[in-house]
Enzyme design. Structure first.
Site, PDB file in Angstrom:
ATOM      1  N   ASP A  74       0.860  -1.157  -0.006  1.00 44.77           N
ATOM      2  CA  ASP A  74      -0.053   0.018   0.145  1.00 44.77           C
ATOM      3  C   ASP A  74       0.883   1.206  -0.020  1.00 44.77           C
ATOM      4  O   ASP A  74       1.976   1.257   0.626  1.00 44.77           O
ATOM      5  CB  ASP A  74      -0.824   0.090   1.229  1.00 44.77           C
ATOM      6  CG  ASP A  74      -2.219   0.917   1.018  1.00 44.77           C
ATOM      7  OD1 ASP A  74      -2.953   0.563   0.010  1.00 44.77           O
ATOM      8  OD2 ASP A  74      -2.336   2.011   1.593  1.00 44.77           O
ATOM      9  N   LYS A 183      14.416   6.181 -11.778  1.00 45.39           N
ATOM     10  CA  LYS A 183      13.351   6.241 -10.922  1.00 45.39           C
ATOM     11  C   LYS A 183      13.549   5.320  -9.565  1.00 45.39           C
ATOM     12  O   LYS A 183      13.372   5.621  -8.616  1.00 45.39           O
ATOM     13  CB  LYS A 183      11.654   5.764 -11.241  1.00 45.39           C
ATOM     14  CG  LYS A 183      10.592   5.895 -10.396  1.00 45.39           C
ATOM     15  CD  LYS A 183       9.450   5.495 -10.854  1.00 45.39           C
ATOM     16  CE  LYS A 183       8.159   5.669  -9.704  1.00 45.39           C
ATOM     17  NZ  LYS A 183       6.889   5.155 -10.116  1.00 45.39           N
TER      18      LYS A 183
HETATM   19  P1  IMP Z   1      -2.673   1.431  -3.587  1.00 45.47           P
HETATM   20  O1  IMP Z   1      -2.848   0.594  -4.901  1.00 45.47           O
HETATM   21  O2  IMP Z   1      -3.941   1.529  -2.855  1.00 45.47           O
HETATM   22  O3  IMP Z   1      -1.356   1.313  -2.930  1.00 45.47           O
HETATM   23  O4  IMP Z   1      -2.744   3.069  -4.239  1.00 45.47           O
HETATM   24  C1  IMP Z   1      -1.550   3.692  -4.347  1.00 45.47           C
HETATM   25  C2  IMP Z   1      -1.768   4.784  -4.870  1.00 45.47           C
HETATM   26  O5  IMP Z   1      -0.722   5.768  -4.883  1.00 45.47           O
HETATM   27  C3  IMP Z   1      -2.036   4.868  -6.605  1.00 45.47           C
HETATM   28  O6  IMP Z   1      -3.086   5.727  -6.831  1.00 45.47           O
HETATM   29  C4  IMP Z   1      -0.962   5.467  -7.066  1.00 45.47           C
HETATM   30  O7  IMP Z   1      -1.099   6.019  -8.241  1.00 45.47           O
HETATM   31  C5  IMP Z   1      -0.261   6.164  -6.274  1.00 45.47           C
HETATM   32  N1  IMP Z   1       1.345   5.868  -6.269  1.00 45.47           N
HETATM   33  C6  IMP Z   1       1.735   4.824  -5.545  1.00 45.47           C
HETATM   34  N2  IMP Z   1       3.398   4.873  -5.916  1.00 45.47           N
HETATM   35  C7  IMP Z   1       3.374   5.689  -6.840  1.00 45.47           C
HETATM   36  C8  IMP Z   1       4.476   5.975  -7.726  1.00 45.47           C
HETATM   37  O8  IMP Z   1       5.647   5.199  -7.443  1.00 45.47           O
HETATM   38  N3  IMP Z   1       4.177   7.007  -8.413  1.00 45.47           N
HETATM   39  C9  IMP Z   1       3.178   7.600  -8.832  1.00 45.47           C
HETATM   40  N4  IMP Z   1       2.022   7.556  -8.133  1.00 45.47           N
HETATM   41  C10 IMP Z   1       2.269   6.307  -7.077  1.00 45.47           C
END
Ligand code: IMP
Length: 205
Positions: A74, A183
């Site tokens: 997450d 990155k």
């Molecule tokens: P999760 O899938 O609930 O963990 O959502 C993570 C959110 O954070 C997503 O909407 C991603 O777009 C954003 N996010 C997480 N890591 C990154 C990254 O490395 N780059 C850009 N957005 C990220």
């Protein structure tokens, strides 16, 4: 600490950006990976208020549905001038009735900054927490973060999500203007994976 050497694991995400980065970050390690999407396992509701809590929900859901070792992450963006929002709501800021809409999410971040009384540079950080769960109940957590600033307008076509508006400290380019390897030399995800590799994917004999 438990070993993942030679294991088959399930990666608990349907996010193509994350899947690409995990495949790249773990490519030289002795581990075989399927995703929940490939096995038809749907995502559970993320009802916790912390990254670790939501990572655990996703990992346990995938582990129970597949009976495999599960890895979930997450993650999110915390913007200081927005009192660390969107935080655990980062994904939901990018969700609308038709699915993922990152343009809407980027606009919302910028609009809320414009409405705040803060001035640039807008300090922010990405955070990621990985949870690995084993079918016998074992669990490990690994965390990573990267500090930087929010920039506008969005720049770059690489990466995913909020990458076009985030410049990590030590660079003048957004994550979306970098190659995948560049990155990874900064990212929250790569740092969390580095901890996992050091603990669970090294031969400690
Ligand atoms: P999760 O899938 O609930 O963990 O959502 C993570 C959110 O954070 C997503 O909407 C991603 O777009 C954003 N996010 C997480 N890591 C990154 C990254 O490395 N780059 C850009 N957005 C990220």
């Amino acid at each position: 600490m438990r070993s993942l050497l030679g294991s088959r694991i399930i990666l608990a995400t349907g996010n193509d950006g994350k899947i690409r980065e995990y495949r790249q970050l773990l490519t030289h390690h002795d581990i075989a990976m399927k995703t929940t999407g490939e096995l038809g396992i749907s995502d559970p509701p993320e009802t916790e208020t912390s990254f670790a809590g939501n990572a655990r929900i996703k990992a346990v859901n995938a582990m129970r549905a597949s009976n495999m070792i599960a890895l979930a992450e997450d993650s999110g963006l915390e913007v200081e001038a927005l009192q660390d929002a969107p935080g655990v709501a980062t994904a939901s800021w990018a969700t609308d009735s038709s699915g993922r809409n990152y343009q809407k999410a980027l606009n919302r971040v910028w609009q809320e900054l414009a409405d705040s009384d803060s001035n640039a540079p807008y300090r922010a950080r990405f955070r990621a927490v990985i949870c690995v769960t084993w079918p016998d109940g074992g669990e490990e957590l690994f965390a990573g973060r990267v500090n930087g600033i929010i920039v506008w307008p969005p720049r770059g076509a690489g990466g995913f999500g909020y990458d076009p508006i985030f410049v990590p400290d030590g660079s003048d380019r957004t994550f979306a203007e970098m190659t995948a390897d560049e990155k990874s030399s900064y990212s929250h995800r790569a740092k969390a994976v580095n901890h996992l590799v050091a603990q669970c994917l090294q031969d400690h004999e």
